[in-house]
Design a protein around this motif. Structure first.
Motif, PDB file in Angstrom:
ATOM      1  N   ALA A 294      39.206  38.163  64.529  1.00 31.28           N
ATOM      2  CA  ALA A 294      38.413  38.766  63.460  1.00 31.28           C
ATOM      3  C   ALA A 294      37.374  37.760  62.995  1.00 31.28           C
ATOM      4  CB  ALA A 294      39.296  39.185  62.287  1.00 31.28           C
ATOM      5  N   LYS A 295      36.256  38.296  62.518  1.00 32.05           N
ATOM      6  CA  LYS A 295      35.177  37.461  62.029  1.00 32.05           C
ATOM      7  C   LYS A 295      34.557  38.142  60.826  1.00 32.05           C
ATOM      8  CE  LYS A 295      32.117  35.775  64.967  1.00 32.05           C
ATOM      9  NZ  LYS A 295      30.913  35.671  65.843  1.00 32.05           N
ATOM     10  N   ILE A 296      34.121  37.335  59.858  1.00 34.10           N
ATOM     11  CA  ILE A 296      33.468  37.889  58.676  1.00 34.10           C
ATOM     12  C   ILE A 296      32.217  37.082  58.376  1.00 34.10           C
ATOM     13  CG2 ILE A 296      34.919  36.537  57.095  1.00 34.10           C
ATOM     14  CD1 ILE A 296      34.768  38.976  55.168  1.00 34.10           C
ATOM     15  N   THR A 297      31.117  37.772  58.159  1.00 33.09           N
ATOM     16  CA  THR A 297      29.843  37.106  57.915  1.00 33.09           C
ATOM     17  C   THR A 297      29.682  36.753  56.437  1.00 33.09           C
ATOM     18  OG1 THR A 297      28.619  39.126  57.422  1.00 33.09           O
ATOM     19  CG2 THR A 297      28.857  38.521  59.750  1.00 33.09           C
ATOM     20  N   SER A 298      28.623  36.028  56.155  1.00 30.17           N
ATOM     21  CA  SER A 298      28.332  35.673  54.773  1.00 30.17           C
ATOM     22  C   SER A 298      28.024  36.913  53.936  1.00 30.17           C
ATOM     23  CB  SER A 298      27.165  34.687  54.709  1.00 30.17           C
ATOM     24  OG  SER A 298      26.019  35.239  55.332  1.00 30.17           O
ATOM     25  N   GLY A 299      27.629  37.976  54.613  1.00 33.87           N
ATOM     26  CA  GLY A 299      27.383  39.239  53.912  1.00 33.87           C
ATOM     27  C   GLY A 299      28.608  40.121  53.837  1.00 33.87           C
ATOM     28  N   ALA A 300      29.756  39.553  54.223  1.00 33.08           N
ATOM     29  CA  ALA A 300      31.049  40.240  54.137  1.00 33.08           C
ATOM     30  C   ALA A 300      31.219  41.350  55.161  1.00 33.08           C
ATOM     31  CB  ALA A 300      31.330  40.752  52.730  1.00 33.08           C
ATOM     32  N   THR A 301      30.441  41.302  56.224  1.00 33.23           N
ATOM     33  CA  THR A 301      30.656  42.262  57.319  1.00 33.23           C
ATOM     34  C   THR A 301      31.760  41.720  58.211  1.00 33.23           C
ATOM     35  OG1 THR A 301      28.354  42.982  57.292  1.00 33.23           O
ATOM     36  CG2 THR A 301      29.629  43.397  59.291  1.00 33.23           C
ATOM     37  N   ALA A 302      32.773  42.533  58.425  1.00 30.26           N
ATOM     38  CA  ALA A 302      33.924  42.099  59.207  1.00 30.26           C
ATOM     39  C   ALA A 302      33.982  42.818  60.546  1.00 30.26           C
ATOM     40  CB  ALA A 302      35.212  42.343  58.431  1.00 30.26           C
ATOM     41  N   ASN A 303      34.395  42.085  61.562  1.00 32.69           N
ATOM     42  CA  ASN A 303      34.614  42.657  62.887  1.00 32.69           C
ATOM     43  C   ASN A 303      36.004  42.274  63.345  1.00 32.69           C
ATOM     44  OD1 ASN A 303      31.920  43.818  63.577  1.00 32.69           O
ATOM     45  ND2 ASN A 303      31.290  41.711  63.253  1.00 32.69           N
ATOM     46  N   TYR A 304      36.661  43.179  64.031  1.00 36.92           N
ATOM     47  CA  TYR A 304      38.032  42.953  64.483  1.00 36.92           C
ATOM     48  C   TYR A 304      38.165  43.259  65.971  1.00 36.92           C
ATOM     49  CZ  TYR A 304      39.203  43.162  59.493  1.00 36.92           C
ATOM     50  OH  TYR A 304      39.270  42.933  58.141  1.00 36.92           O
ATOM     51  N   ALA A 305      39.075  42.552  66.588  1.00 30.55           N
ATOM     52  CA  ALA A 305      39.479  42.925  67.936  1.00 30.55           C
ATOM     53  C   ALA A 305      40.180  44.274  67.856  1.00 30.55           C
ATOM     54  CB  ALA A 305      40.412  41.874  68.519  1.00 30.55           C
ATOM     55  N   GLN A 306      40.002  45.072  68.886  1.00 31.17           N
ATOM     56  CA  GLN A 306      40.597  46.411  68.879  1.00 31.17           C
ATOM     57  C   GLN A 306      42.115  46.338  68.708  1.00 31.17           C
ATOM     58  OE1 GLN A 306      38.678  49.173  68.916  1.00 31.17           O
ATOM     59  NE2 GLN A 306      40.536  50.367  68.544  1.00 31.17           N
ATOM     60  N   SER A 307      42.719  45.313  69.253  1.00 30.04           N
ATOM     61  CA  SER A 307      44.174  45.193  69.249  1.00 30.04           C
ATOM     62  C   SER A 307      44.755  44.933  67.858  1.00 30.04           C
ATOM     63  CB  SER A 307      44.621  44.071  70.190  1.00 30.04           C
ATOM     64  OG  SER A 307      44.046  42.837  69.793  1.00 30.04           O
ATOM     65  N   VAL A 308      43.911  44.513  66.906  1.00 23.42           N
ATOM     66  CA  VAL A 308      44.430  44.191  65.568  1.00 23.42           C
ATOM     67  C   VAL A 308      43.878  45.113  64.484  1.00 23.42           C
ATOM     68  CG1 VAL A 308      44.663  41.782  66.268  1.00 23.42           C
ATOM     69  CG2 VAL A 308      42.674  42.490  64.907  1.00 23.42           C
ATOM     70  N   LYS A 309      42.971  45.998  64.852  1.00 20.89           N
ATOM     71  CA  LYS A 309      42.383  46.905  63.861  1.00 20.89           C
ATOM     72  C   LYS A 309      43.470  47.717  63.173  1.00 20.89           C
ATOM     73  CE  LYS A 309      37.673  47.617  65.503  1.00 20.89           C
ATOM     74  NZ  LYS A 309      36.711  48.584  66.082  1.00 20.89           N
ATOM     75  N   GLY A 310      43.376  47.788  61.857  1.00 20.80           N
ATOM     76  CA  GLY A 310      44.349  48.529  61.071  1.00 20.80           C
ATOM     77  C   GLY A 310      45.585  47.735  60.708  1.00 20.80           C
TER      78      GLY A 310
END
Length: 122
Positions: A49-65
């Motif tokens: 998972a990664k989160i930007t300074s603007g609080a946009t988060a991205n997740y690997a499909q395997s950990v979503k939810g």
């Protein structure tokens, strides 16, 4: 110089939860993004998972939810709340700080933590 210190790893049963923390210290003016990667034995390191300074988060499909990433910019700290853990989540988890600027005139650099072990038993 910038240091990343992770904490919160450990041993947990399947279905359990853990919360990882990573604090960045040193000369820091800004950080573009903070994230968590993991590497299991015999496998390549992968983004969790990664989160930007603007609080946009991205997740690997395997950990979503199941996993939630958050950051506290005032503390230069990123968190990873992991729930419904599975044995396949077992890995060394590494914190990453991307695009760190130490001053207005310095270039941006990336940094890694030393890693923290997460083991999920079945």
């Amino acid at each position: 110089q910038v240091q990343l210190v992770e904490s919160g790893g450990g041993l947990v049963q399947a279905g359990g939860s853990l919360r990882l923390s990573c604090a960045a210290s040193g000369s820091i003016l800004s950080i573009n993004a903070m994230g968590w990667y993991r590497q299991a034995p015999g496998k390549q390191r992968e983004l969790v998972a990664k989160i930007t300074s603007g609080a946009t988060a991205n997740y690997a499909q395997s950990v979503k939810g199941r996993f939630t990433i958050s950051r506290d910019d005032a503390k230069n700290t990123v968190y990873l709340q992991m729930s419904s853990l599975k044995p396949e989540d077992t890995a060394v988890y590494y914190c990453n700080a991307e695009g760190v600027r130490s001053s207005w005139w310095s270039s941006r650099s990336d940094y890694w933590g030393q890693g923290t072990q997460v083991t999920v038993s079945s």
